[in-house]
Design a protein around this motif. Structure first.
Motif, mmCIF file in Angstrom:
data_model
loop_
_atom_site.group_PDB
_atom_site.id
_atom_site.type_symbol
_atom_site.label_atom_id
_atom_site.label_comp_id
_atom_site.label_asym_id
_atom_site.label_seq_id
_atom_site.Cartn_x
_atom_site.Cartn_y
_atom_site.Cartn_z
ATOM 1 N N PHE A 48 1.021 -1.195 -0.018
ATOM 2 C CA PHE A 48 0.045 0.041 -0.019
ATOM 3 C C PHE A 48 0.851 1.220 0.039
ATOM 4 C CE2 PHE A 48 -4.371 1.484 1.371
ATOM 5 C CZ PHE A 48 -4.261 2.503 1.102
ATOM 6 N N ILE A 92 0.969 4.693 0.272
ATOM 7 C CA ILE A 92 0.124 5.749 0.710
ATOM 8 C C ILE A 92 1.168 7.145 0.499
ATOM 9 C CG2 ILE A 92 0.802 6.087 3.083
ATOM 10 C CD1 ILE A 92 -2.046 5.987 3.644
ATOM 11 N N LEU A 113 13.368 -0.420 3.547
ATOM 12 C CA LEU A 113 13.069 -0.936 4.973
ATOM 13 C C LEU A 113 12.311 -2.075 5.281
ATOM 14 C CD1 LEU A 113 13.108 2.707 6.535
ATOM 15 C CD2 LEU A 113 14.774 0.922 6.500
ATOM 16 N N ARG A 120 14.076 -4.550 6.608
ATOM 17 C CA ARG A 120 14.042 -4.467 8.114
ATOM 18 C C ARG A 120 12.461 -4.782 8.539
ATOM 19 N NH1 ARG A 120 18.516 -3.338 11.341
ATOM 20 N NH2 ARG A 120 19.930 -2.853 10.176
ATOM 21 N N SER A 142 9.865 -3.073 8.325
ATOM 22 C CA SER A 142 9.148 -1.916 8.689
ATOM 23 C C SER A 142 7.681 -1.807 7.838
ATOM 24 C CB SER A 142 9.944 -0.641 8.719
ATOM 25 O OG SER A 142 11.313 -0.916 8.705
ATOM 26 N N HIS A 143 6.871 -1.320 8.436
ATOM 27 C CA HIS A 143 5.578 -1.398 7.733
ATOM 28 C C HIS A 143 5.495 -0.327 6.488
ATOM 29 C CE1 HIS A 143 1.319 -1.898 6.798
ATOM 30 N NE2 HIS A 143 1.220 -2.780 7.579
ATOM 31 N N VAL A 197 3.139 1.181 5.076
ATOM 32 C CA VAL A 197 2.287 2.344 5.259
ATOM 33 C C VAL A 197 2.822 3.512 6.084
ATOM 34 C CG1 VAL A 197 0.110 2.797 5.882
ATOM 35 C CG2 VAL A 197 0.361 0.799 4.693
ATOM 36 N N ILE A 198 3.274 2.866 7.341
ATOM 37 C CA ILE A 198 3.756 3.994 8.221
ATOM 38 C C ILE A 198 4.791 4.702 7.483
ATOM 39 C CG2 ILE A 198 4.485 4.403 10.613
ATOM 40 C CD1 ILE A 198 1.727 3.218 10.672
ATOM 41 N N THR A 199 6.036 4.013 6.980
ATOM 42 C CA THR A 199 7.184 4.542 6.722
ATOM 43 C C THR A 199 6.639 5.650 5.331
ATOM 44 O OG1 THR A 199 7.514 2.605 5.310
ATOM 45 C CG2 THR A 199 9.131 3.262 7.100
ATOM 46 N N ILE A 201 3.942 7.082 5.014
ATOM 47 C CA ILE A 201 3.317 8.211 5.617
ATOM 48 C C ILE A 201 4.402 9.135 6.022
ATOM 49 C CG2 ILE A 201 1.676 9.109 7.642
ATOM 50 C CD1 ILE A 201 0.071 6.848 7.301
ATOM 51 N N MET A 202 5.256 8.494 6.975
ATOM 52 C CA MET A 202 6.265 9.378 7.599
ATOM 53 C C MET A 202 7.156 10.368 6.276
ATOM 54 S SD MET A 202 6.025 9.042 10.727
ATOM 55 C CE MET A 202 4.291 8.063 11.036
ATOM 56 N N PHE A 203 7.544 9.481 5.259
ATOM 57 C CA PHE A 203 7.989 9.870 4.075
ATOM 58 C C PHE A 203 7.363 11.104 3.461
ATOM 59 C CE2 PHE A 203 12.264 8.563 2.991
ATOM 60 C CZ PHE A 203 12.264 7.672 4.116
#
Lengths: 379, 323
Positions: free
Chosen positions: A84, A86, A137, A141, A143-144, A146-148, A150-152
């Motif tokens: 996903f 995002i 990532l 690693r 790392s989800h 979706v979260i990364t 969004i952070m980006f």
């Protein structure tokens, strides 16, 4: 794992269900219009007339659609691989930086047909690189994504704001944007195509990016359904475990899919930047990346569906502007609601009406939906 | 003394800025611990802020405003539940949809009802939550060190601030010391086991989402009725996402969540205080860098460079009964 629902005929799956979902989304949006105290039917008429009534309207509709084709394809490519993305918004935003560098360097020396390919490369490379880190990532690693992503998005916005109020802003200017590009970085308009059909157009920003978007839609179709890479991506998206057993490298497939997705997102920036505003300004993406999610879901991740859904959203954007003019109580933010409702009904609630439709089909011809096979298993 | 006062003031604004993050972060804690990803914290806070300010200004009561904020926010949480629990839809897609519906509808309805460009009318005294002055705060104010700490840092906040910080031990107690909390955590790790024990997975997850809705509602009410004297469009401005980042940063634990939110609140407060003025040694730090720092830190954490963030195991997966 049990399959929750039996198969419907393809036309119902790809045509009927999205249309029903869309219809419900519009009915709910109609209630919001009622709540505001306007007539939803009249609003719908103004919307459609504003989008397709005049040549200028059509040109604007297609201009917006161009943007959404890119972002929709971007979301879809990642989604085929089960990811996903995002972060389309941020990838497109940061790609504006690549375009700015190319255009500000070459707009006084090169003609547009040389600047344009350079800008395509720059925007897609920057967009792809911005997707690379979250992809890496995720792959290495865990790392989800979706979260990364969004952070980006937020990190990209911070970088662009920093650059546009600082280094990229011409001296003595107050507006947070680059200087205006010269003729060498202005893309030619496509309005003459619509004028061929006898419609009249007062300035509208429809430009060659529209053709680029259509080419990309074709290439995405080719990639997903006609190449080995696309097959691997779909395999991974369908079942990561199966893909692993088949010897598909997880890292490679995730990174490739995300970079293609990022590149498509990056190309979106070409349309508003080189085709319309002729500068890179703060927040020029203005949510188009998120519209891409709605477009991709609505178009059921197929390029043809995406082009149609993008035109639908282009219509909403252009018609929404007319609507805001005619009914002051309904501003363009109405589209944001509709967009949300489409994502809700076509995306999260896509299975809500399926059992009913399936029952309906089954009552006409049980074999067409495979009901007998299910019964045979004793389920 | 000047330096000391500056520090107290920065910490004071750290508390103020971290309260909405903390409430939203704890809200996310309930749903994610129950196995429901919630990207829609942002949207639920936004509708909470709008409903709170609108109701407070129409009914002239801060508590009615708070109640309405919670009610509407819970309603949105139930939409999320309906899509992702009952219909087993994609939780992230549903959350994104909620954010959009919230962003659009608050502006449209605000404009239609109040005609102030998407704002609600400025809240009058009595319609918003006022600061509570602790006993003796004025008397002790001039005492060095203790005075400012007591009078500015501890006293002088609204009731919602104290509520937010009390929610931290309360949430810890609920999650780790009650039967409901045990089941809630179990449903986020292994819903099949909970189902086997004869407990409804769906109802448990719905209850977790009700907790989420209540807390995001309070967070929204804090934004529009304490921090600001009314609703302004898009006033959450990404706080829901920062709360999400804080939740990951806290590794889905309530006390850690408080520290993560205080850290992110401090970064925000420091960015406002510095406003581009140079720091010793480091030199001038761009405001944008300070604003991006929570996100950068979260990415670094997610990358596994500061410990490992392991989400609840069943997070994001709709529960399908065996058939």
């Amino acid at each position: 794992m049990s399959t929750p629902y039996a198969k419907l005929p393809a036309w119902a799956d790809y045509g009927l269900i999205p249309l029903i979902n869309l219809f419900v989304a519009f009915v709910v949006a109609g209630f919001v219009v009622l709540l505001v105290g306007e007539n939803p039917l009249r609003a719908a008429v103004i919307l459609v007339e504003g989008a397709f009534g005049k040549g200028t309207g059509i040109a604007f509709t297609l201009f917006y659609a161009t943007t959404f084709i890119f972002t929709g394809l971007s979301v879809a490519v990642a989604a085929h691989c089960g990811l996903f993305n995002i972060g389309t918004e941020g990838q497109a935003y940061i790609a504006g930086l690549g375009i700015a560098v190319v255009c500000l360097s070459f707009d006084s020396v090169l003609p547009w047909w040389l600047t344009f390919p350079l800008a395509i490369v720059a925007s897609s490379v920057v967009g792809a690189l911005w997707a690379l880190i979250p992809a890496y990532l995720q792959a290495k690693r865990g790392s989800h994504i979706v979260i990364t992503t969004i952070m980006f998005n937020f990190i990209a916005a911070s970088i662009m704001v920093y650059l546009l109020v600082g280094p990229l802003k011409p001296a003595g200017s107050q507006a947070p944007q680059t200087r205006n590009f010269l003729a060498g970085a202005e893309l030619p308009k496509l309005n003459w195509i619509i004028e061929l059909f006898g419609a009249k157009i007062r300035s509208a920003p429809l430009n060659v990016c529209f053709l680029l978007a259509l080419v990309m839609a074709f290439l995405v179709w080719l990639l997903i359904w006609r190449t080995k890479l696309g097959y691997e991506m779909r395999t991974y998206g369908h079942s990561p475990k199966a893909a692993r057993y088949a010897g598909i490298s997880e890292t490679r497939i995730i990174i490739t899919a995300m970079m293609i997705s990022g590149a498509l997102a990056g190309m979106m920036a070409l349309n508003p930047v080189m085709g319309d505003q002729h500068n890179v300004a703060i927040d020029f993406v203005s949510g188009a990346g998120f519209v891409g999610i709605a477009v991709a879901l609505m178009g059921r991740l197929h390029p043809v569906g995406i082009v149609l859904a993008a035109i639908l959203f282009g219509m909403l954007y252009q018609g929404g502007a007319e609507l805001a003019f005619e009914m002051p109580a309904i501003s363009r933010d109405m589209i944001v609601i509709i967009q949300g409702l489409v994502i809700l009904f076509a995306g999260a609630l896509e299975h809500m009406f399926r059992p009913y439709i399936q029952a309906l089909f089954a009552s006409f011809s049980p074999r067409s939906v495979g009901m007998e096979a299910v019964k045979g298993k004793g389920a | 003394m000047d330096v000391f006062n500056a520090i107290v003031q920065t910490l004071d604004s750290t508390i103020r800025l971290s309260v909405p993050l903390l409430l939203a972060c704890l809200a996310g804690l309930y749903s994610e611990r129950a196995g429901i990803f919630d990207i829609g914290l942002e949207g639920k806070m936004l509708v909470g802020a709008f409903a709170g300010a609108a109701a407070a200004s129409v009914f002239h009561s801060a508590f009615l405003g708070l109640g309405m904020a919670i009610l509407i926010s819970v309603a949105f949480a139930m939409v999320h539940g309906f899509a992702s629990i009952t219909h087993r839809g994609n939780q992230i897609v549903s959350g994104v949809a909620i954010n959009f519906i919230a962003a659009g509808s608050t502006i449209i309805l605000g404009q239609a009802w109040f005609q102030q460009g998407g704002r609600t009318p400025a809240l009058q005294p009595g319609e918003r939550f006022e600061a509570i002055t602790w006993p003796g705060a004025d008397a002790i104010h001039d005492v060095p060190i203790i005075g400012p700490i007591y009078a500015e840092l501890l006293s002088g906040h609204s009731i919602l601030v104290y509520l937010a910080f009390l929610m931290v031990p309360f949430t810890w107690w609920v999650l780790f010391r009650t039967r409901f909390g045990l089941r809630l955590r179990a449903v986020g790790e292994n819903p099949a086991a909970v189902d086997t024990a004869g407990i409804s997975v769906a109802w448990l997850r719905y209850r977790a989402l009700i907790c989420t809705g209540v807390l995001t509602g309070i967070a929204g009410a804090y934004l529009s009725m304490v921090q600001n004297g009314g609703f302004v469009k898009d006033m959450t401005a990404g706080k829901g996402y920062i709360a999400l980042a804080a939740l990951i940063f806290a590794k889905w634990k309530p006390v850690n969540a408080m520290f993560a939110c205080l850290l992110f609140g401090f970064l925000d407060a420091a960015a406002i205080r510095l406003q581009g003025s140079p720091l010793p040694i480091i030199g001038k730090v761009p405001v944008q860098f300070m604003q991006a720092l929570p996100y950068i830190l979260t990415v670094i954490l997610l990358a596994g460079f500061i410990g490992k963030a392991i989400p609840p195991r069943a997070g994001g997966v709709p529960y399908v009964k065996e058939r």
